[in-house]
Design a protein around this motif. Sequence first.
Motif, PDB file in Angstrom:
ATOM      1  N   GLU A   7       0.802  -1.233   0.000  1.00  0.00           N
ATOM      2  CA  GLU A   7       0.000   0.000   0.000  1.00  0.00           C
ATOM      3  C   GLU A   7       0.830   1.276   0.000  1.00  0.00           C
ATOM      4  O   GLU A   7       0.282   2.373  -0.112  1.00  0.00           O
ATOM      5  CB  GLU A   7      -0.934  -0.007   1.210  1.00  0.00           C
ATOM      6  CG  GLU A   7      -1.919  -1.173   1.177  1.00  0.00           C
ATOM      7  CD  GLU A   7      -2.787  -1.265   2.406  1.00  0.00           C
ATOM      8  OE1 GLU A   7      -2.327  -0.854   3.504  1.00  0.00           O
ATOM      9  OE2 GLU A   7      -3.935  -1.739   2.288  1.00  0.00           O
ATOM     10  N   GLU A  10       7.007   0.644   2.941  1.00  0.00           N
ATOM     11  CA  GLU A  10       7.023  -0.133   4.178  1.00  0.00           C
ATOM     12  C   GLU A  10       5.633  -0.289   4.795  1.00  0.00           C
ATOM     13  O   GLU A  10       5.488  -0.362   6.014  1.00  0.00           O
ATOM     14  CB  GLU A  10       8.006   0.485   5.186  1.00  0.00           C
ATOM     15  CG  GLU A  10       9.441   0.480   4.668  1.00  0.00           C
ATOM     16  CD  GLU A  10      10.474   0.796   5.727  1.00  0.00           C
ATOM     17  OE1 GLU A  10      10.353   0.269   6.853  1.00  0.00           O
ATOM     18  OE2 GLU A  10      11.405   1.562   5.426  1.00  0.00           O
ATOM     19  N   THR A  11       4.628  -0.398   3.928  1.00  0.00           N
ATOM     20  CA  THR A  11       3.249  -0.562   4.391  1.00  0.00           C
ATOM     21  C   THR A  11       2.574  -1.680   3.607  1.00  0.00           C
ATOM     22  O   THR A  11       2.468  -1.621   2.379  1.00  0.00           O
ATOM     23  CB  THR A  11       2.437   0.738   4.214  1.00  0.00           C
ATOM     24  OG1 THR A  11       3.109   1.809   4.880  1.00  0.00           O
ATOM     25  CG2 THR A  11       1.042   0.577   4.794  1.00  0.00           C
ATOM     26  N   TYR A  44       8.754  -2.953  -1.506  1.00  0.00           N
ATOM     27  CA  TYR A  44       8.308  -2.607  -0.148  1.00  0.00           C
ATOM     28  C   TYR A  44       9.028  -1.362   0.373  1.00  0.00           C
ATOM     29  O   TYR A  44       8.428  -0.522   1.044  1.00  0.00           O
ATOM     30  CB  TYR A  44       8.572  -3.806   0.752  1.00  0.00           C
ATOM     31  CG  TYR A  44       8.367  -3.615   2.227  1.00  0.00           C
ATOM     32  CD1 TYR A  44       7.089  -3.517   2.776  1.00  0.00           C
ATOM     33  CD2 TYR A  44       9.465  -3.582   3.094  1.00  0.00           C
ATOM     34  CE1 TYR A  44       6.912  -3.384   4.145  1.00  0.00           C
ATOM     35  CE2 TYR A  44       9.296  -3.455   4.454  1.00  0.00           C
ATOM     36  CZ  TYR A  44       8.013  -3.351   4.980  1.00  0.00           C
ATOM     37  OH  TYR A  44       7.853  -3.215   6.337  1.00  0.00           O
ATOM     38  N   ALA A 304       3.221  -8.779   6.860  1.00  0.00           N
ATOM     39  CA  ALA A 304       3.800  -7.477   7.175  1.00  0.00           C
ATOM     40  C   ALA A 304       4.935  -7.614   8.174  1.00  0.00           C
ATOM     41  O   ALA A 304       5.994  -6.974   8.041  1.00  0.00           O
ATOM     42  CB  ALA A 304       2.719  -6.536   7.714  1.00  0.00           C
TER      43      ALA A 304
END
Length: 326
Positions: A7, A10-11, A44, A304
């Motif tokens: 998204e 790093e999400t 990412y 995640a």
Amino acid sequence: MKALVYEGVETLGFHEVPMAAAQAGEHLIRIHASGICGSDMHAYLGHDARRPAPLILGHEAAGVITGGPRDGQRVTINPLVNCSTCNACVSRHENLCPNRQIISMPPREGAFAQFVALPDRNLVLVPDDVPLEKAALTEPLAVSWHAVRLALEALSPAMDRRALVIGGGAIGLAAALALRAMGVDDVIVQEPNPVRRVFLAERCGQQTIDQFQGAVPLVVDAVGNAATRATASAVTAPGGVIAHVGLGEDAGGLDIRRMTLQEITFIGTYTYTVQDFQDTARAIFDGRLGPLDWSELRPLSDGATAFQDLRFGSVAAPKIILDPWA
């Protein structure tokens, strides 16, 4: 279906997304295992403009065909979708097809999901006695199989069969395994992470070192940043070969003067041909690449956290595989 969605930098989010749909000539595959690749990590971290958010990443996968004439067959996935008609494809260099696509890059969503769709020609049948978690390693192993094949083809038969692999992640370990499968017994893996070095030595049976000193005929750079390229161009013996498979940094590091004066061959390698992928699968199935028991299995819902652990170097295993159904 559930999927792990990139998204933003790093999400990652674990969400319900629209069901994958097979087009003409394609099969729907129920994913059972999907590995985290270095290219997934680049995306990412926001370092891959080819993979813009939002996007389902993941391209190292195996599963079971759902529906159609091959319903129920266990398969590993070649994620490179080529046109099959251009000069590159006709000459069996499908990895260089100018029209190639890969799942995890638009317009094709990736395999960090419960289902994905791919053409029939991209699916390799997996024997019943081979776990799908092991079959999912075909893609990263094929990357290194291709690199090692090209390097050995370029290396003079008069030179010693000794090799240095720079980087002890999945691609580096796979290169070491491929070298041995192709008859190179003297292989050293250079890995700076002490936890990873211990894992490679004790769990994977590899000869490891923090920093290599000396000269060696063949070097596989499985990291691909300026520092590792500097090492590769410094330690490759005169007349030797560097196979560069890592994509850490775009520029810097090579000692072009030394490489020129010492006639060192530099080979950039990208993914694999269809034949390389099939040969790698067979080598997995018949045990030539060893037990391949060095991956860590986690639920896709915990993806995640897995990315964060890889980001901060707290994972000893060279590969994390995600299970969409755990």
